[in-house]
Design a protein around this motif. Structure first.
Motif, short mmCIF file in Angstrom:
data_model
loop_
_atom_site.label_atom_id
_atom_site.label_comp_id
_atom_site.label_asym_id
_atom_site.label_seq_id
_atom_site.Cartn_x
_atom_site.Cartn_y
_atom_site.Cartn_z
N LYS A 1 0.83 -1.21 0.00
CA LYS A 1 0.00 0.00 0.00
C LYS A 1 0.86 1.26 0.00
CE LYS A 1 -2.58 -0.73 3.54
NZ LYS A 1 -3.58 -0.46 4.59
N ASN A 2 1.96 1.22 0.70
CA ASN A 2 2.78 2.40 0.85
C ASN A 2 3.90 2.47 -0.19
OD1 ASN A 2 1.25 3.06 3.15
ND2 ASN A 2 2.56 1.80 4.45
N ALA A 3 4.04 1.45 -1.02
CA ALA A 3 5.16 1.41 -1.96
C ALA A 3 4.76 2.03 -3.28
CB ALA A 3 5.62 -0.02 -2.18
N GLU B 1 6.75 -5.47 -8.24
CA GLU B 1 7.35 -6.74 -8.69
C GLU B 1 8.52 -7.13 -7.81
OE1 GLU B 1 9.01 -8.79 -12.80
OE2 GLU B 1 8.36 -6.68 -12.78
N LYS B 2 9.31 -6.14 -7.37
CA LYS B 2 10.45 -6.40 -6.50
C LYS B 2 9.98 -6.96 -5.18
CE LYS B 2 14.39 -4.07 -4.29
NZ LYS B 2 15.09 -2.77 -4.12
N ALA C 1 7.07 -8.48 -4.52
CA ALA C 1 6.50 -9.82 -4.72
C ALA C 1 7.60 -10.87 -4.85
CB ALA C 1 5.62 -9.82 -5.97
N PHE C 2 8.68 -10.58 -5.56
CA PHE C 2 9.78 -11.52 -5.70
C PHE C 2 10.48 -11.75 -4.36
CE2 PHE C 2 14.26 -12.42 -6.48
CZ PHE C 2 14.15 -13.58 -7.24
N GLN C 3 10.64 -10.68 -3.55
CA GLN C 3 11.34 -10.77 -2.27
C GLN C 3 10.59 -11.66 -1.31
OE1 GLN C 3 12.08 -6.98 -0.48
NE2 GLN C 3 12.98 -7.83 1.39
N TYR C 4 9.23 -11.62 -1.32
CA TYR C 4 8.45 -12.39 -0.36
C TYR C 4 7.79 -13.62 -1.01
CZ TYR C 4 9.19 -8.54 2.86
OH TYR C 4 9.76 -7.61 3.68
N GLY C 5 8.27 -14.03 -2.17
CA GLY C 5 7.85 -15.31 -2.75
C GLY C 5 6.46 -15.32 -3.35
N ILE C 6 5.93 -14.18 -3.76
CA ILE C 6 4.60 -14.12 -4.39
C ILE C 6 4.80 -14.15 -5.90
CG2 ILE C 6 2.52 -12.77 -4.67
CD1 ILE C 6 2.98 -11.61 -1.91
N THR C 7 4.33 -15.27 -6.54
CA THR C 7 4.50 -15.41 -8.00
C THR C 7 3.27 -15.02 -8.78
OG1 THR C 7 3.83 -17.71 -7.86
CG2 THR C 7 6.18 -17.26 -7.70
N ASP C 8 2.09 -15.05 -8.14
CA ASP C 8 0.85 -14.65 -8.83
C ASP C 8 0.71 -13.13 -8.71
OD1 ASP C 8 -1.49 -14.50 -10.10
OD2 ASP C 8 -2.68 -15.54 -8.58
N LEU C 9 1.45 -12.41 -9.51
CA LEU C 9 1.46 -10.96 -9.41
C LEU C 9 0.11 -10.37 -9.81
CD1 LEU C 9 3.19 -8.51 -8.76
CD2 LEU C 9 3.95 -8.47 -11.13
#
Length: 1192
Positions: A237-239, A245-246, A248-256
């Motif tokens: 929310k704050n980003a 995408e960065k 999501a990749f850092q926390y292992g979320i692939t379904d962007l």
């Protein structure tokens, strides 16, 4: 009662991942349903959770299908369609499972609609393929619809909750069922909330599908260091959107994409409500059994408020309590249960606000741990533990794999309040493992070790010797009551009706009824789970026996002389007996003699290589072994084919038959004669032909269907049960002959006062003897030798016969004869016979007596129809006219032409008794005229006339004149020809010619007048004209031309003809259209085309590979208007190459080439069959291989 926790109002709720439809085998005891994923995690779960774990009080957010689903659930209570619902099932990874639903169709007019779902939202109709198949059938007799969902080669992520819905018009029914998928690896669950946004099967067939079953995947429980909890949604929310995408990749979320959709809903700013001053919180959470409080604040306290749960209005009760405090409207839910976990909303006027309630079940702890146990095989083992609550859901594991108790399982689970016991009846070594128990709040494990008890042999097996057919009983006793295995010669013993394996307590028996020789061997008993073996040997004995069932009642064996006898006598006995053969007290030894014996374990054989008559007699066989002796006698009879009979005698011969007889042979071969075969052949031939295929039982036979006049010989074969004898000597040659049939159509040709002329036709059947001639006989009427005959020439009755008078002393060849020297007015009978080498045929009689007196017949001329009008012939053609006539006696004939006698030097006249012929070899016009014929018999006269016209081409017209010339027209006139060719002039042909070229062109044909106007002439030209006369023979040979010419002058100007030099049209040959490279298909005609010009016309020559093509039937060459064509008929790859067309004339030579390639090769044999020489085929194949090495 504690209040449920909630978020601050200014915080945007973060959606939680979709819950798993059903728990994996290693999850908490009570399976979470609906939105239980939002319950507070246990300590172990917190350790296994990732930094992106979401706050427990928030749900997934609004589901667009939730209200519709609640309506369908409400409808399902009103109407039930299912007769049989799908049941919960379990399957191992890689196996198949089928779920069945049945719907009764008695009250349905059409097929109901069915849908299969996984969880709440995944429609499985779009997932049908190689792992999922949906089928439906209809039984007309029972009117039952059957719907099947088959899962093929189940995977671990297929586990979960499934739903089946069926609808028909306004009726609706649904049911849910679970699928559990087991695997062999020992893992424990580790739920990662971020796995909900990881796509399943990345890079595989089902890549791109959202799969929440990743929440259920098992992972080994490994102690992890506690990490600070991070709210990923707060970070997002704050980003900046560029950093999504960065993160999501850092926390292992692939379904962007799914994450962005959730984030968009979180950022949705709700509009200011006109009815509510303060709405419900997005979600509430409460412990099981606790109390929850829902509060809304109204903008207008007069508005009516209604509360709903899953679309159904909530009424006040002890569970649901409503309070009003000013503008606040409060609802309390007491004693919350798991069924209260659902969606709630409140309405005020036309507006509503909603929330979700999560009911959390407290974790269950293990209060008493499992203990390690040592046990012996066969004992009862109990593993015991205690948990913090009564009747809690506890899962047991063996080496990490869940234990599922059932009717066929060796494991039983016993629950006594807080105590849980795993019972194993009859433990085995396979039960040695690590067992663990798991609850929602903890786990415990222990090791079980199962060993064997020491084994003692109380009674060992003993060796036995048993007679054949007796019972064999092997018995042993061991110290433990365990099962074991029996083997014979190292192979397992299979039970049957004759062989029984008995196990009673510690005693083991092997009983074999009616012992056989194959029961002999080494037997071993091996107790299960022990390395001890108990051996014993069994020996079966049997006295010898000779089996003569295959022989006759008197034990007689018949053998054909010259053949080999191999008499195999089956023998029995254990051990195998020794056999001895003898004849007349003389032993037959084993060896290589003509008569010898051979011994085998189950038979004894007497061998006679080439049987002779002297080998007949009685043979003895003796058997002996340690159990006894046996004797038998066998009679051997040697039979042979009979001797050949003596040569047959032919006693009678006909036209195509003969009669023959013979004597039986002297020796019948030891077997009665069954019959005879007869053969015949032509004397000059060496090929014999069988006359009978069924045996002739008699010694007399009548061969038929022989060729008359051909010499034959016959011979005999004698047949008995052994075979056919050699042939007898052939009979003496004989020739079948027969007289001819009677002559036919005997008739009177002519009669005079002293003669009678008879004629007849040859016989219908002459035969091979031919026809030598005829004999004509007659007798006078009233004679005793006369034979009265009917009208057909057959005798009506017989009178006393004497010799007939033979009219011809010698045989006559002709079918006509005149009987002379007869008295006038006498009546005679006439008959004729045909004579050949076999004699005279039956006579042919004339049907009635003949009066010897000449009869006058008036003359009559029969003019052919085509001569009744003028007979026209051209000059030089032959004239041959035949005019038949009648009259007796022979008439007198007279010919005249135009009333004058005919010049016999120019016209030939030939007369016969029945016609006259007028013949002119080369007709001339002078032969035209009227020809008169007169036929006279005594005083009777007959006349006839014939008009003959000989025609020729006419002469040319007498004179052709130009009457007038005006403009482009010329008027002509002419005089008819003097000579019309003895035929009428039918027309004229007019031609014109330019004075310059003097080439004549026809202007008018078949013109009937003697004057004509010629039009459309060219101005300035000078013309001559000529005329041909025409009759039925054609145009006149010559034409009459105008003496002067007609000049077509131009008005007002005199044109002077220019003088032109002759143009040289000669030209060297030149190709105007070249040859082009061509591809042809083998077996289909191909053509090569080009065009050439030149003057003089060039000579065209075609060449292939610099060799001229001459007289080759496979090529055809055409040349038309300068276009040259070469056609190749059904070409083969051999016909490929460079083709050249060469044009030559007096001024030069020119050539042009092209290449032809034939697709679709032929084999060596096909080329050879087409007439291609082998050396050319070899050269062609080598060139083809060198040009295309990759294809060969």
């Amino acid at each position: 009662m504690p209040e449920p926790t909630k978020k601050e109002e200014n915080e945007v709720p973060a959606p939680a991942p979709a819950p798993a439809p059903a728990p994996a085998p290693a999850l908490a005891p009570e399976p979470n349903k609906g939105k239980e994923a939002g319950t507070t995690p246990t300590k172990d779960e917190e350790e296994a959770s990732t930094p992106s774990a979401l706050p427990p009080e928030w749900s997934l957010g609004e589901s667009p299908a939730a209200e519709e689903q609640d309506k369908q659930n409400a409808n399902s209570q009103l109407s039930t369609l299912f007769v049989e619902k799908p049941q919960t099932g379990s399957v191992k990874v890689g196996e198949n499972i089928t779920f069945i639903a049945k719907v009764k169709a008695e009250d349905l007019l059409r097929k109901p609609t069915i849908k299969w779902f996984k969880g709440k939202w995944m429609d499985l109709a779009s997932k049908a393929g190689k792992h999922l198949q949906l089928k439906e059938t209809f039984e007309r007799q029972t009117r039952m619809y059957t719907f099947e969902m088959q899962i093929i080669k189940a995977k671990e992520n297929y586990a979960g909750n499934y739903r089946c819905e069926v609808t028909y018009k306004d009726k609706f029914d649904s049911c849910t069922f679970d699928l559990e998928v087991h695997e062999s690896t020992g893992t424990t669950p580790n739920i990662d909330i971020r796995s909900a946004f990881k796509r399943s099967g990345e890079g595989q067939e089902d890549a791109g599908e959202l799969d929440f079953s990743g929440l259920l995947k098992r992972r080994e429980v490994k102690p992890q260091e506690e990490e600070p909890e991070v709210d990923v949604w707060e970070l997002l929310k704050n980003a900046n959107p560029n950093e999504y995408e960065k993160i999501a990749f850092q926390y292992g979320i692939t379904d962007l994409r799914g994450m962005l959709r959730r984030l968009k809903r979180m950022r949705r700013v709700e509009k200011k409500s006109a009815a509510f001053a303060k709405i419900l919180d997005p979600a509430y959470q409460v412990d099981k059994g606790g109390r929850v409080r829902f509060v809304v604040e109204l903008a207008d306290p007069k508005l009516e408020v209604k509360w709903y749960k899953n679309g159904q209005e909530i009424r006040p009760s002890t569970k649901y309590i409503f309070e009003h405090k000013g503008c606040e409207r409060i609802m309390f839910i007491n004693n919350c249960a798991l069924t209260d976990d659902s969606e709630y909303y409140v309405t005020a006027g036309d507006e509503k606000c909603s929330t979700e309630l999560f009911v959390r079940e407290p974790p269950i702890m293990v209060t008493k741990q499992l203990e390690d146990i040592n046990a012996y095989c066969g004992e009862r083992v109990e593993l015991e533990c205690e948990v913090s609550e009564d009747d809690a859901n506890v899962k047991w594991f063996k080496n990490g794999e869940e234990i599922i108790p059932g009717p066929k399982s060796r494991y039983r689970i016993k629950v006594e309040g807080k105590k849980h016991i795993l019972i194993i009846e009859g433990a085995t070594k396979a039960d040695s493992a690590e067992y663990s128990v798991m609850t929602t709040g903890g786990q415990s494990s222990a090791k079980l070790s199962v060993d064997l008890k020491p084994l003692k042999i109380l009674t060992p097996l003993t060796d036995q010797t048993v007679n054949l057919g007796k019972e064999i009983c092997l018995k042993c006793e061991i110290s433990e009551n365990i099962s074991g295995k029996w083997t014979k010669n190292g192979l397992p013993v299979q039970e049957s009706d004759r062989l029984k394996v008995i196990h009673k307590g510690r005693i083991h028996k092997l009983v074999i009824a009616n012992a056989l020789t194959e029961d002999e061997g080494d037997y071993v008993f091996a107790p299960d789970a022990y390395s001890v073996t108990l051996p014993a040997k069994v020996h079966v004995v049997d006295p010898p026996k000779i089996i003569l069932d295959g022989l006759d009642a008197d034990n007689t064996v018949t053998v054909i002389a010259g053949s080999k006898l191999r008499l195999e006598i089956p023998v029995t006995g254990e051990p195998p007996p020794k056999a001895l053969w003898s004849r007349a007290d003389k032993a037959i030894m084993e060896g290589s003699g003509r008569i010898r014996a051979e011994s085998y374990p189950d038979s004894s054989t007497l061998v006679i290589d080439v049987a002779e008559r002297d080998d007949s007699g009685v043979y003895h066989i003796n058997l002996k072994n340690e159990a006894g002796e046996a004797h038998a006698s066998i009679k051997i009879k040697v039979v042979d084919i009979p001797d050949p009979p003596v040569a047959p005698n032919v006693t009678d011969v006909g036209d195509d038959w003969c009669i023959m007889n013979w004597e039986p042979p002297v020796y019948d071969g030891g077997s009665p004669i069954l019959g005879y075969f007869i053969e015949r052949k032509k004397k000059q031939s060496s090929r014999w032909m069988r006359l009978n295929f069924d045996l002739c039982k008699e010694t007399t036979f009548e061969p038929k269907k022989m060729i008359e006049g051909v010499a034959y010989e016959v011979r005999i074969f004698a047949v008995n049960a052994v075979g056919i004898s050699k042939p007898s000597m052939p009979s003496k040659p004989f020739v079948p002959l027969a007289v001819t049939s009677p002559p036919t159509l005997l008739a009177v040709d002519s009669v005079t006062d002293t003669t009678v002329t008879m004629k007849w036709r040859p016989p219908d059947q002459i035969g091979a003897a031919g026809l030598d001639g005829y004999v004509l006989e007659y007798c006078f009427e009233g004679s005793t030798s006369a034979k009265q005959s009917d009208e057909n020439g057959e005798a009506a009755y017989d009178l006393p016969a004497e010799d007939w008078i033979v009219a011809n002393t010698d045989l006559i060849d002709k079918t006509k004869f005149t009987i002379t020297g007869l008295p006038t007015d006498a009546k005679i009978f006439v008959r004729v016979k045909a004579v050949n080498a076999a004699g005279a045929s039956e006579p042919k009689y004339y049907s009635q007596p003949i009066l010897v007196k000449e009869i006058i017949e008036p003359p009559k001329i029969r003019i052919p129809r085509h001569l009744k009008q003028t007979y026209i012939r051209r000059v030089g053609e032959a004239v041959n006219l035949v005019i038949p006539f009648q009259g007796k006696p022979r008439p007198e004939l007279t010919w005249k032409k135009d009333g004058a006698e005919i010049d016999k030097n120019q016209i030939n006249i030939r007369n016969s008794e029945t016609d006259t012929i007028i013949f002119i070899r080369k007709a001339e016009r002078s032969h035209s005229g009227k020809y008169d014929l007169q036929v006279k018999v005594e005083k009777f006269v007959e006349t006839a006339s014939i008009d003959i016209q000989i025609v020729d081409r006419p002469g040319p017209p007498q004179l052709v004149k130009i009457e007038d010339v005006w403009g482009e027209n010329v008027a002509l006139s002419w005089i008819p020809p003097k000579d019309d060719g003895n035929a009428a002039i039918t027309g004229y042909t007019i031609q014109k010619a330019d004075k310059k070229s003097m080439e004549w062109f026809t202007v008018i044909e078949h013109y009937h007048r003697t004057n004509a106007t010629i039009t459309e002439l060219v101005i300035g030209n000078e013309y001559y004209f000529r005329v041909f006369a025409e009759n039925m023979c054609g145009l006149s040979e010559d034409a009459t031309m105008t003496k002067e010419s007609a000049v077509i002058a131009k008005d007002g100007k005199i044109y002077k003809n220019p003088v032109y030099e002759d143009f040289d049209f000669t030209e060297a040959p030149m190709f105007t259209q070249p040859l082009v490279n061509t591809y042809a298909v083998a077996g289909y005609n191909a053509t090569l085309n080009c065009s050439v010009r030149g003057n003089p016309k060039p000579k065209i020559t075609w060449m292939k590979n610099k060799v001229a093509i001459v007289d080759d039937p496979r090529y055809r060459m055409f040349s038309n208007q300068g276009v040259c064509t070469l056609e190749i008929r059904k070409p083969s790859p051999y016909d490929g190459g460079t083709y050249c067309c060469k044009a030559v004339n007096d001024l030069g030579t020119v050539e042009i080439e092209c290449k032809l390639e034939v697709k679709g090769g032929l084999s060596f044999c096909r080329l050879l069959l087409q007439g291609v020489p082998p050396n050319i085929i070899d050269s062609y194949l080598r060139d083809l291989q060198s040009s295309n090495p990759e294809e060969y």
